[in-house]
Write an enzyme that holds these catalytic residues in place. Structure first.
Site, mmCIF file in Angstrom:
data_model
loop_
_atom_site.group_PDB
_atom_site.id
_atom_site.type_symbol
_atom_site.label_atom_id
_atom_site.label_comp_id
_atom_site.label_asym_id
_atom_site.label_seq_id
_atom_site.Cartn_x
_atom_site.Cartn_y
_atom_site.Cartn_z
ATOM 1 N N CYS A 48 0.851 -1.188 0.000
ATOM 2 C CA CYS A 48 0.000 0.000 0.000
ATOM 3 C C CYS A 48 0.892 1.246 0.000
ATOM 4 O O CYS A 48 2.117 1.156 0.125
ATOM 5 C CB CYS A 48 -0.916 0.013 1.217
ATOM 6 S SG CYS A 48 -0.025 0.193 2.787
ATOM 7 N N HIS A 79 3.804 1.664 11.391
ATOM 8 C CA HIS A 79 2.684 1.595 12.340
ATOM 9 C C HIS A 79 2.697 2.735 13.350
ATOM 10 O O HIS A 79 1.726 2.915 14.095
ATOM 11 C CB HIS A 79 2.732 0.276 13.113
ATOM 12 C CG HIS A 79 2.878 -0.926 12.238
ATOM 13 N ND1 HIS A 79 4.096 -1.549 12.014
ATOM 14 C CD2 HIS A 79 1.979 -1.615 11.512
ATOM 15 C CE1 HIS A 79 3.926 -2.571 11.197
ATOM 16 N NE2 HIS A 79 2.660 -2.631 10.865
ATOM 17 N N CYS A 92 3.032 5.713 8.594
ATOM 18 C CA CYS A 92 2.090 5.823 7.478
ATOM 19 C C CYS A 92 1.248 7.091 7.657
ATOM 20 O O CYS A 92 0.762 7.362 8.760
ATOM 21 C CB CYS A 92 1.180 4.594 7.454
ATOM 22 S SG CYS A 92 -0.248 4.761 6.369
ATOM 23 N N HIS A 101 -1.125 -4.997 18.945
ATOM 24 C CA HIS A 101 -0.622 -4.396 17.708
ATOM 25 C C HIS A 101 0.102 -3.077 17.985
ATOM 26 O O HIS A 101 -0.391 -2.238 18.743
ATOM 27 C CB HIS A 101 -1.776 -4.155 16.734
ATOM 28 C CG HIS A 101 -1.331 -3.989 15.312
ATOM 29 N ND1 HIS A 101 -0.755 -2.825 14.855
ATOM 30 C CD2 HIS A 101 -1.347 -4.842 14.258
ATOM 31 C CE1 HIS A 101 -0.460 -2.963 13.572
ATOM 32 N NE2 HIS A 101 -0.808 -4.175 13.183
ATOM 33 N N GLU A 123 0.504 -0.401 16.184
ATOM 34 C CA GLU A 123 -0.252 0.796 15.806
ATOM 35 C C GLU A 123 -1.206 1.208 16.928
ATOM 36 O O GLU A 123 -1.346 2.391 17.247
ATOM 37 C CB GLU A 123 -1.058 0.551 14.529
ATOM 38 C CG GLU A 123 -1.875 1.781 14.117
ATOM 39 C CD GLU A 123 -2.904 1.496 13.043
ATOM 40 O OE1 GLU A 123 -3.976 2.147 13.071
ATOM 41 O OE2 GLU A 123 -2.661 0.650 12.163
ATOM 42 N N THR A 149 -6.379 1.467 11.849
ATOM 43 C CA THR A 149 -6.595 1.781 10.429
ATOM 44 C C THR A 149 -6.859 0.559 9.558
ATOM 45 O O THR A 149 -7.434 0.688 8.475
ATOM 46 C CB THR A 149 -5.378 2.538 9.839
ATOM 47 O OG1 THR A 149 -4.207 1.729 9.977
ATOM 48 C CG2 THR A 149 -5.179 3.873 10.544
ATOM 49 N N CYS A 186 -8.407 3.060 7.011
ATOM 50 C CA CYS A 186 -7.762 3.444 5.753
ATOM 51 C C CYS A 186 -8.599 3.013 4.544
ATOM 52 O O CYS A 186 -9.094 1.883 4.494
ATOM 53 C CB CYS A 186 -6.379 2.802 5.704
ATOM 54 S SG CYS A 186 -5.534 2.983 4.140
ATOM 55 N N ASN A 209 -3.507 -6.530 8.791
ATOM 56 C CA ASN A 209 -4.371 -6.355 7.621
ATOM 57 C C ASN A 209 -4.440 -7.630 6.787
ATOM 58 O O ASN A 209 -5.455 -7.914 6.151
ATOM 59 C CB ASN A 209 -3.926 -5.148 6.783
ATOM 60 C CG ASN A 209 -2.698 -5.413 5.954
ATOM 61 O OD1 ASN A 209 -2.776 -5.954 4.853
ATOM 62 N ND2 ASN A 209 -1.534 -5.039 6.472
#
Length: 282
Positions: free
Chosen positions: A13, A76, A98, A126, A128, A166, A194, A224
């Site tokens: 991405c 992240h 990101c 996680h 993030e 996200t 996202c 993801n």
């Protein structure tokens, strides 16, 4: 097998591309000082192995990064206090967070400074999520499903702010929003999922309805990628998750006429290409 159908959104991405470009530029600049990443820059073991060969060091904690070296913040993101600590210690910080994650961090900060409690739909472990939680000064509440949220006692006298990791499932997020609306709470809802994640998930669902089996390629620690497997299986289609071509169950796959192929946002194109070539030969 008659056909392999590859998703257009399979692979890197924008956020992953930007993070790796920043790291590549730093390596090519030959700046003095060692280059560290605080945790994996992206969740793909093969990519991380390549950077290790180039001399990039993965640190598990900020304390491992010495003064005068370079610290690349992962895609992240990291908690606010970690970034501040690195800068105060005289470390050269390269922020490769990101842009979508950075936007989510700043949205949370902007909407919780007035006392609102953050309700965050995300995975506890996680990286993030750990970063996002640090931007809410008035308290946080983390959950990873609608069912878990329903077990949490929310105070109708308090004000809340809802956000999501996200890479979370947009369909589940909409269920969460409806549930909170039914409770009559004062909640600001942030659009933090996202668009690339949404498009990837929607294409995976659409593609899975046209094939007999789905292959999802990506790191097992990639949130993801795991979500892609989840949305495909929820749609009722059998799915195989692999990190590398060697893991493909070739004998089992021979019985399917049409196979769909997609990949997580941190999966290199060359890896998806190699798997597609193998599938087309069986």
């Amino acid at each position: 097998m008659d056909k392999v159908v590859r998703a257009e959104t399979a692979g890197f991405c924008m956020g992953v591309d930007l993070a790796l470009n920043k790291l590549d530029s730093l390596i090519e600049s030959k700046e003095r000082g060692s280059i560290y990443i605080l945790g994996p820059i992206i969740h793909n073991p093969q990519v991380l192995e390549e950077y290790e060969k180039k001399g990039v060091i993965t640190a598990e904690s900020p304390e491992e990064i010495p003064e005068g070296s370079f610290a690349v913040i992962r895609a992240h993101g990291v908690p606010q206090n970690v970034e501040e600590e690195l800068r105060l210690r005289g470390i050269n910080v390269i922020d490769a967070t990101c842009p979508k994650v950075k936007k989510a961090q700043l949205l949370i900060k902007r909407n919780t400074t007035d006392g609102r409690v953050l309700l965050l739909y995300g995975e506890d472990s996680h990286p993030e999520v750990k970063g996002l939680l640090s931007y809410a000064p008035s308290g946080t509440c983390l959950f990873d499903s609608t069912e878990e949220l329903k077990t949490i006692e929310l105070d109708p006298k308090r004000r809340y702010c809802l956000a999501a990791q996200t890479t979370q499932d947009r369909v589940v997020y909409e269920e969460i929003i409806k549930y909170l609306e039914s409770k009559g709470l004062d909640v600001i809802v942030l659009n933090s999922i996202c668009d690339a994640t949404r498009q990837r998930q929607e294409e995976a669902i659409s593609l899975s309805s046209k094939v007999d089996h789905m292959i999802v390629v990506g790191g097992r620690i990639s949130g993801n990628t795991r979500r892609l497997v989840q949305v495909v299986e929820t749609a009722g289609i059998r799915c195989t998750h692999v990190e590398m071509a060697e893991e493909l169950p070739l004998e089992e796959l021979k019985k399917f006429k049409k196979i769909g192929l997609t990949a997580g946002a941190s999966t290199p194109k060359r890896l998806v290409d190699s798997i597609q070539q193998i599938l087309e030969k069986i």
